[in-house]
Design a protein around this motif. Structure first.
Motif, PDB file in Angstrom:
ATOM      1  N   LEU A  14      21.749  85.558 -10.771  1.00 20.30           N
ATOM      2  CA  LEU A  14      22.127  83.955 -10.156  1.00 20.30           C
ATOM      3  C   LEU A  14      21.012  83.165 -10.506  1.00 20.30           C
ATOM      4  O   LEU A  14      19.883  83.321 -10.108  1.00 20.30           O
ATOM      5  CB  LEU A  14      22.529  83.972  -8.901  1.00 20.30           C
ATOM      6  CG  LEU A  14      23.961  85.035  -8.237  1.00 20.30           C
ATOM      7  CD1 LEU A  14      24.152  84.718  -7.125  1.00 20.30           C
ATOM      8  CD2 LEU A  14      25.015  84.655  -9.398  1.00 20.30           C
ATOM      9  N   ILE A  15      21.405  82.050 -11.076  1.00 21.14           N
ATOM     10  CA  ILE A  15      20.726  80.937 -11.341  1.00 21.14           C
ATOM     11  C   ILE A  15      21.460  79.678 -10.669  1.00 21.14           C
ATOM     12  O   ILE A  15      22.614  80.030  -9.966  1.00 21.14           O
ATOM     13  CB  ILE A  15      20.279  80.659 -12.860  1.00 21.14           C
ATOM     14  CG1 ILE A  15      21.640  80.442 -13.536  1.00 21.14           C
ATOM     15  CG2 ILE A  15      19.377  81.684 -13.495  1.00 21.14           C
ATOM     16  CD1 ILE A  15      21.593  80.237 -15.022  1.00 21.14           C
ATOM     17  N   SER A  16      20.768  78.379 -10.683  1.00 17.37           N
ATOM     18  CA  SER A  16      21.531  77.399 -10.137  1.00 17.37           C
ATOM     19  C   SER A  16      22.684  77.138 -10.774  1.00 17.37           C
ATOM     20  O   SER A  16      22.789  76.984 -11.735  1.00 17.37           O
ATOM     21  CB  SER A  16      20.294  76.298 -10.198  1.00 17.37           C
ATOM     22  OG  SER A  16      20.843  75.269  -9.226  1.00 17.37           O
ATOM     23  N   ASN A  26      11.336  84.367 -15.170  1.00 15.91           N
ATOM     24  CA  ASN A  26      10.666  83.375 -15.649  1.00 15.91           C
ATOM     25  C   ASN A  26      10.023  83.277 -16.969  1.00 15.91           C
ATOM     26  O   ASN A  26       9.827  82.628 -17.750  1.00 15.91           O
ATOM     27  CB  ASN A  26       9.901  82.853 -14.465  1.00 15.91           C
ATOM     28  CG  ASN A  26       9.196  81.570 -14.740  1.00 15.91           C
ATOM     29  OD1 ASN A  26       7.897  81.385 -14.861  1.00 15.91           O
ATOM     30  ND2 ASN A  26      10.090  80.431 -14.893  1.00 15.91           N
ATOM     31  N   ARG A  83      19.187  91.586  -2.334  1.00 13.85           N
ATOM     32  CA  ARG A  83      18.539  90.313  -2.979  1.00 13.85           C
ATOM     33  C   ARG A  83      17.767  90.521  -4.332  1.00 13.85           C
ATOM     34  O   ARG A  83      17.801  89.451  -5.140  1.00 13.85           O
ATOM     35  CB  ARG A  83      17.293  90.049  -1.864  1.00 13.85           C
ATOM     36  CG  ARG A  83      18.090  89.667  -0.395  1.00 13.85           C
ATOM     37  CD  ARG A  83      16.923  88.939   0.310  1.00 13.85           C
ATOM     38  NE  ARG A  83      15.956  89.904   0.519  1.00 13.85           N
ATOM     39  CZ  ARG A  83      16.200  90.836   1.843  1.00 13.85           C
ATOM     40  NH1 ARG A  83      17.283  90.851   2.407  1.00 13.85           N
ATOM     41  NH2 ARG A  83      15.226  91.948   1.976  1.00 13.85           N
ATOM     42  N   ARG A 140      20.738  89.448  -6.485  1.00 12.72           N
ATOM     43  CA  ARG A 140      20.721  88.186  -6.472  1.00 12.72           C
ATOM     44  C   ARG A 140      19.843  87.373  -7.632  1.00 12.72           C
ATOM     45  O   ARG A 140      20.082  86.533  -8.629  1.00 12.72           O
ATOM     46  CB  ARG A 140      20.570  87.381  -5.336  1.00 12.72           C
ATOM     47  CG  ARG A 140      20.830  85.927  -5.401  1.00 12.72           C
ATOM     48  CD  ARG A 140      19.949  85.270  -4.245  1.00 12.72           C
ATOM     49  NE  ARG A 140      18.541  85.370  -4.218  1.00 12.72           N
ATOM     50  CZ  ARG A 140      17.569  84.913  -5.428  1.00 12.72           C
ATOM     51  NH1 ARG A 140      18.200  84.045  -6.173  1.00 12.72           N
ATOM     52  NH2 ARG A 140      16.442  85.111  -5.470  1.00 12.72           N
ATOM     53  N   ALA A 141      18.472  87.781  -7.547  1.00 18.22           N
ATOM     54  CA  ALA A 141      17.438  87.479  -8.254  1.00 18.22           C
ATOM     55  C   ALA A 141      17.848  87.745 -10.041  1.00 18.22           C
ATOM     56  O   ALA A 141      17.329  87.009 -10.746  1.00 18.22           O
ATOM     57  CB  ALA A 141      16.299  87.971  -7.908  1.00 18.22           C
ATOM     58  N   ARG A 154      23.571  84.551 -15.017  1.00 11.78           N
ATOM     59  CA  ARG A 154      22.859  85.055 -16.202  1.00 11.78           C
ATOM     60  C   ARG A 154      23.920  85.821 -16.941  1.00 11.78           C
ATOM     61  O   ARG A 154      23.877  86.863 -16.619  1.00 11.78           O
ATOM     62  CB  ARG A 154      21.403  85.637 -15.911  1.00 11.78           C
ATOM     63  CG  ARG A 154      20.373  84.708 -15.432  1.00 11.78           C
ATOM     64  CD  ARG A 154      19.137  85.532 -15.269  1.00 11.78           C
ATOM     65  NE  ARG A 154      18.239  84.569 -14.696  1.00 11.78           N
ATOM     66  CZ  ARG A 154      17.331  83.713 -15.389  1.00 11.78           C
ATOM     67  NH1 ARG A 154      17.171  83.848 -16.740  1.00 11.78           N
ATOM     68  NH2 ARG A 154      16.127  83.177 -14.818  1.00 11.78           N
ATOM     69  N   PRO A 206      25.361  83.947  -3.480  1.00  7.20           N
ATOM     70  CA  PRO A 206      23.971  84.396  -3.248  1.00  7.20           C
ATOM     71  C   PRO A 206      23.654  85.323  -2.045  1.00  7.20           C
ATOM     72  O   PRO A 206      22.375  85.734  -2.036  1.00  7.20           O
ATOM     73  CB  PRO A 206      23.355  83.237  -3.607  1.00  7.20           C
ATOM     74  CG  PRO A 206      24.034  82.283  -2.881  1.00  7.20           C
ATOM     75  CD  PRO A 206      25.458  82.492  -3.359  1.00  7.20           C
ATOM     76  N   HIS A 260       7.885  91.121  -2.790  1.00  3.60           N
ATOM     77  CA  HIS A 260       9.261  91.809  -2.664  1.00  3.60           C
ATOM     78  C   HIS A 260       9.825  91.938  -4.033  1.00  3.60           C
ATOM     79  O   HIS A 260       9.932  91.289  -5.127  1.00  3.60           O
ATOM     80  CB  HIS A 260      10.017  90.730  -2.121  1.00  3.60           C
ATOM     81  CG  HIS A 260       9.859  90.875  -0.339  1.00  3.60           C
ATOM     82  ND1 HIS A 260      10.678  90.161   0.386  1.00  3.60           N
ATOM     83  CD2 HIS A 260       8.717  91.402   0.358  1.00  3.60           C
ATOM     84  CE1 HIS A 260      10.108  90.321   1.667  1.00  3.60           C
ATOM     85  NE2 HIS A 260       9.097  90.945   1.681  1.00  3.60           N
ATOM     86  N   ALA A 274      12.460  87.542 -10.176  1.00  2.00           N
ATOM     87  CA  ALA A 274      12.185  86.128 -10.459  1.00  2.00           C
ATOM     88  C   ALA A 274      11.131  85.680 -11.586  1.00  2.00           C
ATOM     89  O   ALA A 274      11.374  84.867 -12.291  1.00  2.00           O
ATOM     90  CB  ALA A 274      12.183  85.403  -9.092  1.00  2.00           C
ATOM     91  N   ILE A 275      10.022  86.653 -11.225  1.00  2.00           N
ATOM     92  CA  ILE A 275       8.801  86.312 -12.237  1.00  2.00           C
ATOM     93  C   ILE A 275       8.974  86.897 -13.461  1.00  2.00           C
ATOM     94  O   ILE A 275       8.611  86.306 -14.393  1.00  2.00           O
ATOM     95  CB  ILE A 275       7.627  86.815 -11.407  1.00  2.00           C
ATOM     96  CG1 ILE A 275       7.018  85.987 -10.153  1.00  2.00           C
ATOM     97  CG2 ILE A 275       6.452  86.774 -12.259  1.00  2.00           C
ATOM     98  CD1 ILE A 275       6.435  86.549  -8.920  1.00  2.00           C
ATOM     99  N   GLU A 327      12.862  91.176  -5.210  1.00  2.71           N
ATOM    100  CA  GLU A 327      13.660  89.968  -5.532  1.00  2.71           C
ATOM    101  C   GLU A 327      12.438  89.036  -6.428  1.00  2.71           C
ATOM    102  O   GLU A 327      12.696  88.288  -7.250  1.00  2.71           O
ATOM    103  CB  GLU A 327      14.572  89.109  -4.711  1.00  2.71           C
ATOM    104  CG  GLU A 327      13.819  88.532  -3.680  1.00  2.71           C
ATOM    105  CD  GLU A 327      13.906  89.522  -2.256  1.00  2.71           C
ATOM    106  OE1 GLU A 327      13.540  90.842  -2.355  1.00  2.71           O
ATOM    107  OE2 GLU A 327      14.206  88.757  -1.308  1.00  2.71           O
ATOM    108  N   ASP A 328      11.307  88.748  -5.656  1.00  8.42           N
ATOM    109  CA  ASP A 328      10.501  87.927  -6.191  1.00  8.42           C
ATOM    110  C   ASP A 328       9.939  88.670  -7.497  1.00  8.42           C
ATOM    111  O   ASP A 328       9.516  87.752  -8.470  1.00  8.42           O
ATOM    112  CB  ASP A 328       9.274  87.775  -5.267  1.00  8.42           C
ATOM    113  CG  ASP A 328       9.639  86.934  -4.211  1.00  8.42           C
ATOM    114  OD1 ASP A 328      10.756  86.275  -4.146  1.00  8.42           O
ATOM    115  OD2 ASP A 328       9.007  87.125  -3.059  1.00  8.42           O
TER     116      ASP A 328
END
Lengths: 202, 202
Positions: A41-43, A193, A34, A37-38, A47, A78, A183, A189-190, A185-186
């Motif tokens: 992968l983006i929408s 961002n 995971r 993935r983070a 990347r 994903p 987690h 993601a942050i 992956e979070d």
């Protein structure tokens, strides 16, 4: 470029886990998947400026690193299971004695863990992500270094041996992403961002 | 409390998908499952102040909503497969004609989609998460409303019918979380992080 190095303290390097029970049979490889993935992968896309390294150090006999380079990797999906299949195939390759051996475009494997990654980190600014670190938003320089590496652990965090090895590589700053313990992956993601926002401004 | 409503435009309400191929057989339920994880799970714990609703509107004949309440749910694991198993079991329950029917502590299912969720939204401030929206960091009030709902789509985003229904519910503000178009679960992680930071200050 951005590089995420995710250290799996229990993740097995053998690849003999079950796709039908990844968490229970792989040493929690699912946490790393995971994170992969983070990282990449983006929408509807990948990347292209990012590399993810999964360090599997849960086997007593050997440590292996799987590297996925967003600039070259194709057909990344994903979900846990398809990412696990990629890692399983990578772990079936016998890597060269040193350096990364490519399995398919963008996906490589190396014998050894942080030592294998370290060979690629010359010139990279390395941060450890840790809930006891300094605040990411305040501490990251306004202009992010051209080559930045973030190292983080699995559900058990980074052990002292790994921390010491990272300090020797020059990773002397630990960053946290907020008040909560999150987690893997979070956290990634942050971090992405925050970097995305800074790059959009410049 | 925080509420995340994730609308699966293709996600099947029947539960007859394969655990060995969730993305290919469920109408991309995997996207919603990862959103569920990001909504509710933190490191070694559950966000007790958060509710996640998965709206499965991919079947022409019926729409079903699965709700997981962090205040009551137990034994949530983060991997796709175990979350899929929970949803599969929830979809085997025949819900009452109206309202949510509890399957086990914290996990409920309702016939209908946004209409079922709407019954619980009185007094909640509702935002749509959308890459064309206003900037989250600037637009969220400094003191987050006590009851806040965020609605977001799957890999295909929110369709016009859903957007119109949301406007009728009072969701007139759309927020974006940064310059990149991201996966549903990463958007949720970033929203939680912003709320966590604000709550830590107050």
């Amino acid at each position: 470029m951005r590089r995420f190095v995710i250290v799996g303290s229990k993740a097995k390097a053998s690849g003999d886990f079950l796709l039908s029970d990844i968490p229970g049979t792989s040493g929690r490889l699912d946490v790393l998947l995971r994170g992969l993935r983070a990282s990449l992968l983006i929408s509807h896309g990948v990347r292209r400026d990012t590399v993810a390294c999964l360090v599997l150090q849960g086997d007593p006999s050997r440590t292996v690193t799987v590297r996925v380079d967003g600039a070259a990797a194709r057909y990344l999906r994903p979900d846990d299971r398809s990412l696990a299949t990629i890692v399983k195939k990578a772990l079936a390759v016998t890597p060269a004695a040193s350096g990364f051996t490519e399995l398919r475009a963008g996906i490589s494997v190396a014998e050894d863990g942080l030592a294998a990654v370290a060979a690629e980190l010359a010139g990279s600014t390395i941060y450890v992500l840790d809930e006891r670190g300094e605040e990411l938003r305040q501490r990251l320089p306004a202009a992010t270094p051209a080559d930045t590496t973030f190292v983080l652990g699995d559900h058990l965090g980074l052990d002292e041996t790994t921390r010491t090895a990272l300090e020797r590589l020059g990773a002397t700053t630990a960053l946290r992403v907020g008040p909560q313990s999150l987690h893997t992956e979070d956290v990634i993601a942050i971090v992405h961002n925050e970097l995305d926002r800074r790059e959009a401004v410049t």
